[in-house]
Design a protein around this motif. Structure first.
Motif: not given
Length: 309
Positions: A134-162
Motif C-alpha cells: 500500500x502506498x501512503x502519500x497524503x502530500x501528493x494524493x491528499x489521501x492519508x491511510x492512518x495506521x489503524x486503517x492500514x491495520x484494518x486492510x492487513x487483517x482482511x487481506x492476506x496478500x497485503x504484505x507491505x
C-alpha cells in the motif's frame, strides 16, 4: 516476493519525440540491479505514470521484467488510475506479464473518505494473487491511510504484505509497528528520512536519487540497517542536499536532471512538466556540483555507453 532493501522508483526515459526509450530503460534497470538494488518499482509518480497510456505502461513492465530476469529480482508495478476498473485491469495485466508485486495507490484526482478509499484499494488488492504494498502519500494524493486503517486492510487481506510510508512523518513507522508488529514490511518513500525511518523499523526504501546514485543509496541503507551510526551519518550528510530533491513538487524534473548531468539518464519530461530553468536550475547546479566535488569512497559503477541498435 521479498520486500526488503533498496528498490528504485524508476524514472521513465523518453527519446527526443517523447516516446518511451525502451533500450535505455533496459540498460538503466540492469545497471541499478548490478549496483545492489533488490528490485524495481515501475510506473510510480517518479516514473511519470500519470502521463503514460495503458499500452505504454504494459510495455514498460515487460521491459523491466526482461531486464530483471538475469538477477532474478522482482518488478513491482505501481497501480493507479482515475477509475477502480482501470486500476484492476492494469493490476491483472501486470501479473500476466511477470510482475511479482503491486504497489497500490489511491486514485488520481479523486479524494474521498475512508469508506471509498478502502473499497478502491481493497478491490485492487483482491484482483490478483500478487503480494501488494500500500502506498501512503497524503502530500501528493491528499489521501492519508492512518495506521489503524492500514491495520484494518492487513487483517482482511492476506496478500497485503507491505506499506510504503511517504507522509514524511517518521512517527508513522512507529505507529504502524505499534499496531501491527511485524505483520507488514515498512518501506520509506521519502528520501531524506531514510536513516530515521530505518532506525525505528523500516526494512526497505523505495528511493528516488538512487536512479543516479545506486551504490551510494544501497550503502547508506546497509550502514543504517547494520547500526553503523557514524559511518551512516557521514554518508547521509553528503547525500542530504540531493535527497531533499525528492521532497519538493518538481522532484521528477530534479531527479531526471541529476541523471542527465551524471550520464545516467536524460532530463526530458512529458508535459505538463517542463525542464528546470532559472533560479531552481541554479540551485540544483550548486547542490550537485558540491556533491560531485566531494564524492564518498563508495561510488556507483560507471554507466555504460548505450550500444547502438
Amino acid at each position: 516476493m521479498k520486500w526488503f532493501g533498496v528498490m528504485p522508483a524508476m524514472t521513465t526515459p523518453f527519446d527526443s519525440k517523447l516516446a518511451v526509450d525502451h533500450a535505455f530503460l533496459s540498460q538503466h534497470a540492469t545497471w541499478l540491479l548490478e549496483n545492489g538494488c533488490t528490485g524495481l518499482v515501475m510506473l510510480g509518480s517518479l516514473g511519470e505514470g500519470a502521463t503514460l497510456e495503458h499500452t505504454e505502461k504494459i510495455e514498460v513492465l515487460k521491459t523491466a521484467v526482461r531486464a530483471s530476469a538475469k538477477k532474478k529480482t522482482p518488478v513491482v508495478a505501481a497501480i493507479s488510475s482515475l477509475s477502480t476498473a482501470n486500476a484492476v485491469k492494469l493490476a491483472k495485466e501486470a501479473e500476466d506479464v511477470g510482475c511479482e508485486g503491486l504497489m497500490v495507490l489511491p486514485p488520481y484526482v479523486y479524494t474521498s473518505d475512508w469508506r471509498e478509499m478502502k473499497q478502491h484499494v481493497a478491490t485492487i488488492i483482491t484482483a490478483t494473487k500478487l503480494p501488494c504494498m500500500l502506498y501512503n502519500n497524503p502530500v501528493a494524493y491528499k489521501t492519508d491511510f492512518l495506521p489503524e486503517q492500514i491495520a484494518e486492510l492487513a487483517a482482511e487481506h492476506a496478500n497485503l504484505a507491505a506499506v510504503k510510508e511517504s507522509s514524511a512523518d517518521v512517527r508513522r513507522v512507529a505507529g504502524i509497528r505499534e499496531i501491527l508488529g511485524d505483520r507488514l514490511e515498512i518501506f520509506v518513500g521519502v528520501d531524506d528520512v531514510l536513516v530515521e525511518a530505518v532506525n525505528i523499523g523500516a526494512r526497505g526504501w523505495v528511493a528516488g536519487l538512487v536512479n543516479a546514485f545506486p551504490a551510494e543509496s544501497v550503502e547508506l541503507f546497509n550502514l543504517t540497517l547494520a547500526g553503523k551510526r557514524e559511518e551512516a551519518f557521514e554518508l547521509y550528510r553528503w547525500f542530504l542536499p540531493l535527497l531533499r530533491m525528492d521532497t519538493v513538487p518538481k522532484f521528477v524534473q530534479l531527479i531526471k536532471w541529476v541523471q542527465g548531468e551524471t550520464g545516467t539518464g536524460s532530463a526530458t519530461v512529458r508535459a505538463p512538466r517542463l525542464e528546470l530553468h532559472g533560479a531552481e536550475l541554479t540551485a540544483a547546479q550548486k547542490a550537485l556540483s558540491i556533491a560531485l566535488a566531494n564524492r564518498p569512497a563508495v561510488k556507483s559503477t560507471t554507466f555504460p555507453a548505450l550500444k547502438e541498435a
